[in-house]
Design an enzyme around this catalytic site. Structure first.
Site, PDB file in Angstrom:
ATOM      1  N   HIS A 128       0.843  -1.194   0.000  1.00  0.00           N
ATOM      2  CA  HIS A 128       0.000   0.000   0.000  1.00  0.00           C
ATOM      3  C   HIS A 128       0.878   1.244   0.000  1.00  0.00           C
ATOM      4  CE1 HIS A 128       0.726  -0.914   4.262  1.00  0.00           C
ATOM      5  NE2 HIS A 128       0.525   0.364   4.518  1.00  0.00           N
ATOM      6  N   PHE A 129       0.350   2.281  -0.602  1.00  0.00           N
ATOM      7  CA  PHE A 129       1.000   3.587  -0.668  1.00  0.00           C
ATOM      8  C   PHE A 129       0.217   4.546   0.215  1.00  0.00           C
ATOM      9  CE2 PHE A 129       2.336   1.417  -4.406  1.00  0.00           C
ATOM     10  CZ  PHE A 129       3.569   1.939  -4.767  1.00  0.00           C
TER      11      PHE A 129
END
Length: 196
Positions: A128-129
């Site tokens: 995830h960013f």
């Protein structure tokens, strides 16, 4: 494909792809039941964007692949292309919603952070960013110290989250229309071509 203990896989499983023009993602779906698993901004066949439940700043958003990959190195090219396509779009959506449509774009500052592994501060083992808006604090233009998942965090307020998601989803609809008009790129909430 998914991990039964992964919270992001749970979000993916309970939030099917949705059209961009649905500004009310908080409404209950009969097949999902009353349990809300995320404050969702984007849900495509391949990518999810949702508010962080312990935000570093107002509007802190996570962008994750629907399919489970523990680290960025586990992702293939097609999955990476889907993530790469949506990160700039969601960045524009988040910063416009947080800083305001009339704000000077040069004054919109934000981080995009991605961690791999425990020693790199990855808490959830699903790629995830983080998109973290960085508003001016105390009238100063000094860099913030809360970075990379560290710093003072408070639990997300549900009422504020509902309003923020509504604003972001409306901005997402405008941004998708702009891209389709100005860049001649068709963005759909689902894709038959790319199978990840």
């Amino acid at each position: 494909m998914s991990s039964p203990t992964c919270p992001f896989c749970n979000i993916a499983a309970t939030n099917p792809p949705r059209p961009f023009h649905d500004p009310e993602p908080e409404s209950e779906s009969p097949e999902l039941g009353p349990e809300k698993t995320a404050h969702l901004i984007l849900s495509t066949d391949h990518v999810l964007a949702f508010l962080d439940i312990m935000p570093l700043t107002r509007g802190h958003v996570l962008v994750a692949p629907r399919r489970h990959y523990q680290t960025l190195g586990d992702m293939g090219v097609e999955a990476g292309q889907e993530m790469g396509k949506w990160l700039p779009i969601i960045s524009r959506v988040v910063t416009t919603a947080v800083f305001g449509e009339d704000s000077d774009k040069a004054e919109r500052h934000w981080n995009v952070v991605q961690n791999n592994g425990v020693r790199a501060a990855q808490v959830v083992p699903h790629v995830h960013f983080h998109i973290i808006p960085r508003p001016v604090t105390d009238g100063a233009h000094k860099p913030g110290f809360a970075m990379f998942g560290r710093g003072q965090r408070e639990e997300l307020d549900d009422e504020e989250a509902v309003e923020l998601v509504r604003a972001m989803r409306l901005e997402l609809e405008r941004e998708v229309a702009r891209i389709e008009r100005d860049e001649d790129v068709v963005l759909r909430h689902t894709s038959q071509r790319v199978k990840l």
